[in-house]
Write a protein that holds these residues in place. Structure first.
Motif, PDB file in Angstrom:
ATOM      1  N   ILE A  61       4.441 102.437  28.190  1.00 13.91           N
ATOM      2  CA  ILE A  61       3.247 102.990  28.749  1.00 13.91           C
ATOM      3  C   ILE A  61       1.925 102.905  28.020  1.00 13.91           C
ATOM      4  O   ILE A  61       0.710 103.177  28.680  1.00 13.91           O
ATOM      5  CB  ILE A  61       3.607 104.461  28.931  1.00 13.91           C
TER       6      ILE A  61
ATOM      7  N   LYS B  51       3.976 112.258  29.929  1.00 10.39           N
ATOM      8  CA  LYS B  51       4.728 111.415  30.932  1.00 10.39           C
ATOM      9  C   LYS B  51       6.139 111.097  30.194  1.00 10.39           C
ATOM     10  O   LYS B  51       7.287 111.015  31.122  1.00 10.39           O
ATOM     11  CB  LYS B  51       4.049 109.863  30.788  1.00 10.39           C
TER      12      LYS B  51
ATOM     13  N   LEU C 289       8.565 113.904  30.728  1.00  9.74           N
ATOM     14  CA  LEU C 289       8.697 114.272  32.101  1.00  9.74           C
ATOM     15  C   LEU C 289       9.981 113.156  32.430  1.00  9.74           C
ATOM     16  O   LEU C 289      11.042 113.759  33.034  1.00  9.74           O
ATOM     17  CB  LEU C 289       7.603 113.929  32.957  1.00  9.74           C
ATOM     18  N   ASP C 290       9.902 111.976  31.941  1.00  9.32           N
ATOM     19  CA  ASP C 290      10.808 110.883  32.196  1.00  9.32           C
ATOM     20  C   ASP C 290      12.092 111.386  31.553  1.00  9.32           C
ATOM     21  O   ASP C 290      13.501 110.692  31.866  1.00  9.32           O
ATOM     22  CB  ASP C 290      10.328 109.803  31.749  1.00  9.32           C
TER      23      ASP C 290
ATOM     24  N   LEU D  24      -1.313 113.104  27.036  1.00  9.13           N
ATOM     25  CA  LEU D  24      -1.158 112.549  28.390  1.00  9.13           C
ATOM     26  C   LEU D  24       0.101 111.629  28.589  1.00  9.13           C
ATOM     27  O   LEU D  24       1.236 111.878  29.223  1.00  9.13           O
ATOM     28  CB  LEU D  24      -2.102 111.908  29.261  1.00  9.13           C
ATOM     29  N   GLY D  25       0.124 110.737  27.501  1.00 15.65           N
ATOM     30  CA  GLY D  25       1.367 109.935  27.313  1.00 15.65           C
ATOM     31  C   GLY D  25       2.561 110.636  26.960  1.00 15.65           C
ATOM     32  O   GLY D  25       3.754 110.370  27.311  1.00 15.65           O
TER      33      GLY D  25
ATOM     34  N   LEU E  58       1.916 112.939  38.747  1.00 10.13           N
ATOM     35  CA  LEU E  58       3.280 113.085  38.324  1.00 10.13           C
ATOM     36  C   LEU E  58       4.164 114.341  38.611  1.00 10.13           C
ATOM     37  O   LEU E  58       5.251 114.454  38.262  1.00 10.13           O
ATOM     38  CB  LEU E  58       3.264 113.368  36.730  1.00 10.13           C
TER      39      LEU E  58
ATOM     40  N   PHE F 231      -3.985 113.537  36.824  1.00 10.38           N
ATOM     41  CA  PHE F 231      -2.884 112.879  36.200  1.00 10.38           C
ATOM     42  C   PHE F 231      -1.320 113.620  36.113  1.00 10.38           C
ATOM     43  O   PHE F 231      -0.538 113.163  36.642  1.00 10.38           O
ATOM     44  CB  PHE F 231      -3.124 112.618  34.689  1.00 10.38           C
TER      45      PHE F 231
ATOM     46  N   ASP G 233      -1.218 101.602  29.973  1.00 12.94           N
ATOM     47  CA  ASP G 233      -1.755 102.521  30.761  1.00 12.94           C
ATOM     48  C   ASP G 233      -2.534 103.697  30.175  1.00 12.94           C
ATOM     49  O   ASP G 233      -3.834 104.020  30.581  1.00 12.94           O
ATOM     50  CB  ASP G 233      -0.645 103.092  31.571  1.00 12.94           C
TER      51      ASP G 233
END
Length: 389
Positions: free
Chosen positions: A10, A115, A118-119, A111-112, A45, A41, A13
């Motif tokens: 990621i 992400k 969440l994954d 933010l990363g 998501l 963002f 991005d």
């Protein structure tokens, strides 16, 4: 896929997001567009979040079934009133405003991290709050977000944050047990004398001379009243007095900062400074008014949490990433207000490289924070969150 592999996947991005934030910096309590970017963002998501009533600041939330504890991760968003002097392709488009302290990178890293978590939600053993805070540079945002309930519903059990470090090389992660950053307090002094003709100083009480002696005497506090093993700074950064070359003024005003790293020394400072300043002025027939304002406390790491971070971060990277910072920074950080409420710590990510501009000081108009550091920030933060329970 490992956390390191996911962070690498990621990275491009997140770098694009960081570049956009860097190009569009916003001053303290004016971070409306940055707030909107973060909210969009999270919306994309499907991460639940709220925007603060002020319109600046975002709190995202990942709930984990059966989790007993909640970890908060904080990033600051504001920029500085500086004309950017870099030649970056993504340099500031907002003339006179620059991300010269790396808050654009802090925001992008969080933010990363959101992400990645969440994954990997199925691996989380705690709830996670993502706190995007405005107005760190004016030491106001943390207190505002605490007052707005950022640490409640659910109650936060621990909080972490990171900060860029040009002194560390990319891939290095700096930690420190005890104080990481100093408390920052304000000192205002008005020296009162008796004005008159500069050719007749014996008929006057010269506040300029008294002020000079006070400045010198203040330094004796550091060298003679503070234990050598403790860190403290008293700096007078502004002196104002006099209207003409041949007139002794009535008053001189001085403004300065006091930095300490231990709470007990901090509490002693007002009394010690008052004694030294008043005695110096009175010995020269003058008088003083002193205003001492407690500002931001020291950033002091929670030992247990930092030990966990050191352990899991050492295991995460193949190289020896952890660097023990030998001394605290005497800079201030309003993340300390969060640490007065819940245990936590702040760590440093190295942003320095062979590029000389990457080694410039924070708040320098030509400092450049290398994008590769984002990878290490995301990986280390996400890895700690997955280890906390």
């Amino acid at each position: 896929m490992s956390i390191l592999q996911q962070a690498s996947k990621i990275l491009d991005d997140i770098i694009q997001i960081r570049s956009h934030i860097h190009q569009h910096p916003e001053l303290s309590n004016q971070e409306f567009n940055t707030t909107k970017l973060i909210s969009n963002f999270f919306r994309d998501l499907d991460i639940p979040h709220t925007v603060c009533e002020s319109g600046v600041g975002v709190i995202g939330y990942l709930q984990t079934d059966g989790a007993a504890k909640t970890l908060a991760i904080r990033a600051d968003m504001d920029a500085l009133p500086i004309i950017e002097g870099t030649d970056l392709t993504y340099k500031s488009k907002n003339n006179g405003v620059m991300h010269a302290c790396g808050h654009d990178m802090h925001t992008a890293v969080l933010l990363g991290t959101a992400k990645l978590l969440l994954d990997n939600r199925h691996l989380l053993r705690c709830n996670v709050k993502f706190i995007f805070q405005p107005a760190e540079e004016i030491m106001a945002g943390a207190k505002d977000m605490i007052a707005a309930g950022a640490l409640q519903s659910p109650t936060v059990d621990a909080i972490i944050a990171l900060h860029t470090s040009p002194d560390l090389t990319i891939g290095e992660i700096g930690i420190r047990y005890g104080a990481m950053l100093a408390a920052s307090d304000a000192l205002n002094i008005t020296v009162k004398g008796a004005g008159g003709h500069a050719a007749h100083p014996h008929k006057c009480v010269d506040p300029i001379v008294i002020a000079g002696h006070i400045i010198t005497s203040l330094q004796s506090i550091i060298s003679r009243e503070i234990p050598p093993t403790d860190s403290a700074v008293i700096t007078i950064g502004q002196v104002m007095g006099g209207e003409a070359h041949n007139i002794i003024p009535e008053t001189v005003t001085m403004k300065g900062t006091v930095r300490t790293t231990t709470p007990n020394i901090r509490q002693q400072m007002p009394e010690v400074i008052e004694r030294v300043v008043k005695n110096t002025a009175h010995s020269m027939r003058g008088d003083v008014d002193i205003e001492y304002t407690f500002g931001c406390p020291a950033v002091i790491s929670d030992t247990t949490l930092l030990q966990l971070f050191e352990q899991v971060t050492t295991e995460l990277f193949e190289h020896n990433a952890i660097v023990h910072m030998p001394v605290p920074s005497m800079g201030g950080e309003d993340f300390a207000f969060f640490l007065e409420e819940v245990p936590g710590f702040m760590f440093r990510i190295g942003t320095g490289s062979d590029n000389p501009n990457s080694r410039r000081a924070l708040h320098n108009h030509k400092v450049e924070f290398e994008n590769e550091a984002i990878y290490y920030g995301i990986a280390s933060m996400a890895n700690f969150a997955l280890s906390y329970k």
